[in-house]
Design an enzyme around this catalytic site. Sequence first.
Site, mmCIF file in Angstrom:
data_model
loop_
_atom_site.group_PDB
_atom_site.id
_atom_site.type_symbol
_atom_site.label_atom_id
_atom_site.label_comp_id
_atom_site.label_asym_id
_atom_site.label_seq_id
_atom_site.Cartn_x
_atom_site.Cartn_y
_atom_site.Cartn_z
ATOM 1 N N GLY A 1 7.297 -5.977 54.826
ATOM 2 C CA GLY A 1 7.438 -4.848 55.775
ATOM 3 C C GLY A 1 6.068 -4.461 56.612
ATOM 4 O O GLY A 1 6.308 -3.245 56.928
ATOM 5 N N GLU B 1 -2.364 -5.210 62.984
ATOM 6 C CA GLU B 1 -1.875 -5.602 61.880
ATOM 7 C C GLU B 1 -2.239 -6.991 61.545
ATOM 8 O O GLU B 1 -2.587 -7.787 62.591
ATOM 9 C CB GLU B 1 -0.166 -5.846 62.224
ATOM 10 C CG GLU B 1 0.419 -6.409 60.836
ATOM 11 C CD GLU B 1 1.763 -6.694 61.159
ATOM 12 O OE1 GLU B 1 2.513 -6.307 62.023
ATOM 13 O OE2 GLU B 1 2.753 -7.607 60.404
ATOM 14 N N LYS C 1 4.861 -0.850 38.194
ATOM 15 C CA LYS C 1 3.657 -1.538 38.123
ATOM 16 C C LYS C 1 2.406 -1.486 38.978
ATOM 17 O O LYS C 1 2.800 -2.119 40.018
ATOM 18 C CB LYS C 1 3.871 -3.102 37.651
ATOM 19 C CG LYS C 1 4.916 -3.364 36.238
ATOM 20 C CD LYS C 1 4.090 -2.930 35.154
ATOM 21 C CE LYS C 1 4.585 -2.901 33.817
ATOM 22 N NZ LYS C 1 3.815 -2.676 32.686
ATOM 23 N N LYS D 1 -0.822 -3.199 38.556
ATOM 24 C CA LYS D 1 -1.745 -3.966 38.519
ATOM 25 C C LYS D 1 -1.968 -4.992 39.647
ATOM 26 O O LYS D 1 -3.078 -5.308 40.169
ATOM 27 C CB LYS D 1 -1.514 -4.960 37.320
ATOM 28 C CG LYS D 1 -2.663 -5.563 36.536
ATOM 29 C CD LYS D 1 -3.728 -4.683 36.365
ATOM 30 C CE LYS D 1 -4.403 -4.754 34.868
ATOM 31 N NZ LYS D 1 -5.246 -3.463 34.518
ATOM 32 N N CYS E 1 21.791 -17.674 76.426
ATOM 33 C CA CYS E 1 21.065 -18.732 76.660
ATOM 34 C C CYS E 1 21.797 -19.742 76.455
ATOM 35 O O CYS E 1 22.544 -20.567 77.358
ATOM 36 C CB CYS E 1 19.675 -18.599 75.690
ATOM 37 S SG CYS E 1 18.567 -19.678 76.667
ATOM 38 N N HIS F 1 17.596 -13.530 77.394
ATOM 39 C CA HIS F 1 17.863 -13.087 75.943
ATOM 40 C C HIS F 1 17.821 -11.596 76.362
ATOM 41 O O HIS F 1 16.860 -10.998 76.033
ATOM 42 C CB HIS F 1 16.645 -13.483 75.141
ATOM 43 C CG HIS F 1 16.727 -14.710 74.965
ATOM 44 N ND1 HIS F 1 17.526 -15.457 73.874
ATOM 45 C CD2 HIS F 1 16.257 -15.967 75.392
ATOM 46 C CE1 HIS F 1 17.687 -16.740 73.724
ATOM 47 N NE2 HIS F 1 16.912 -17.172 74.765
ATOM 48 N N GLU G 1 18.783 -9.381 74.133
ATOM 49 C CA GLU G 1 18.517 -8.865 72.808
ATOM 50 C C GLU G 1 17.089 -8.315 72.919
ATOM 51 O O GLU G 1 16.845 -7.393 72.003
ATOM 52 C CB GLU G 1 19.063 -9.724 71.612
ATOM 53 C CG GLU G 1 18.169 -10.851 71.424
ATOM 54 C CD GLU G 1 18.743 -12.120 72.426
ATOM 55 O OE1 GLU G 1 19.374 -11.900 73.364
ATOM 56 O OE2 GLU G 1 18.147 -12.986 71.931
#
Length: 522
Positions: free
Chosen positions: A16, A139, A181, A183, A367, A490, A492
């Site tokens: 993420g 990023e 953990k 490590k 589409c 599109h 969205e």
Amino acid sequence: MPKYIVVTGGVMSGLGKGILSASIGNLLQACGYSVTISKIDPYVNIDAGTMSPFEHGEVFVLDDGGEVDLDFGHYERFVGVPLTKDHNLTTGKIFSSVIKKERRGDYLGKTVQIVPHVTNEIKDTLQSLGNGYDFIIVEVGGTVGDIEGMAFMEALRQLRGEKKMVEIHLTHLPLAGIDQKTKPTQHSVIQLRKMGISPDIIVGRCEELLRVETQRKLSLFCNVSEDSVISDPTLNSVYELPSHLAKEGLHQRIQEKFNMSVREPDMTSWTKFLDSQEVTKEITVGIVGKYSQGDTYLSIMEALTHAGAKLETKVKVKWIDAENIKDDLQDVNALITPGGFGKRGAEGKIKAIKYARKNKVPWLGLCLGFQLAVVEMAQNELGLNANSTEFDANTEHPVIIPHWEAGQDIMGGTMRLGAIDTDLEKNCQTAKLYSKTTISERHRHRYGLNPKYKKRLEEVGMHFVGTAQVDNTLEIFEISNQFFIGVQFHPELKSRPLLPHPLFLGLVKAALTQYDKAKQVF
Ligand code: GLN
């Protein structure tokens, strides 16, 4: 001069990092800063356009036609700044630019090398993207230590000496019994240090909040202060992450590390959206597609969440495998036929479209969905042996053809890409949903309606109500007295948490009025 925030990932992929980067941007904006964001994808491809959504998740498309990684969807949804294809640095792009310069003789007889020529190219690109902003978040895709990422990591190491930079390292803390953990994180930080970079802040992805002992241990082994070890636990919704990071004090740590006086964030409007995620109703929307993997249709899922939140409705998504449709259409309140490429599953998708049309199940075609509905109408209402030439090159009635054959060859390349303005008929359903008659939407397709069939399709009730300004492409159809809308673009990709997309709002609203189950007709 922008300040750099570099986000790297360790231990494994899929933690993420995109949502973390987007959330940091959101949080700093809430503190009143201007932020831009860019992504390094160290793969050799020039862009994501040729990559399989099955392997990598959806290809996101920007206004300028850039085909980029789906993290750009997170950036646009969380940060909302305009991004371009230049904001996505890939090995392919950087090298092709360096090679072009070399061929032009720009390097004046020098041996062209990774350091300094490739690293300079990377640094110059980032610098020009960050100009005019308080912060640029970078990023770095993949995991530290990936061989493809080396030139980028070296450029960032140099940049760290030259500019103001904070390095944030996201890692995974697996749970073993009750132990968190550390490590794997320690090893990942060692890997990072080998490249000359030490993290300033560690963000630990874990199902639960990090314990004080865990923070202490990471602080000791990784040379960061205890309060710079930030928890990234599993939350109810990804949209909660900016407020969570604020609670953890991430904005304070970042500003302190840049020696800035600390501003607190104003998260009011963002949390308003989160509050509106409280629901009183629930509907199920069926998506009839080829791939059922979550990330393949990520932006559609997000658009449904945004619309649902506005209407206090939980939108459950039901995956319907287009290659294996049985009676799974009966319990949905609405259907979406998403975009896609290739013949596989086309028949099943057409079946589902017919079902939606005949039973007045609210339907939205995106589409390829638009194109298959045209094929369905031509086959079942006009009785034609019709198809798209994408699926049958020699079909008797080619109702869907490449856009350049329809006389719309204005784009140069074969893919019609990016934002295009479309005029809507004044009183059509779509114009009412948008509350305007000129819209701008993003495209990514090669095929479209064969205008020769427009009249006949209109005679059987398919109304073409949107025309692209640039090339007269027929972009939208609707059928009267039901929510049955197909769009060649599109929508969205443009839905935002605080600004749900009108077509998705319309679909969810229509679904809410359609609780009665329709009969199956095929
Ligand atoms: N395969 C179709 C085309 O190329 C649809 C593309 C899409 O759905 N994005 O036109």
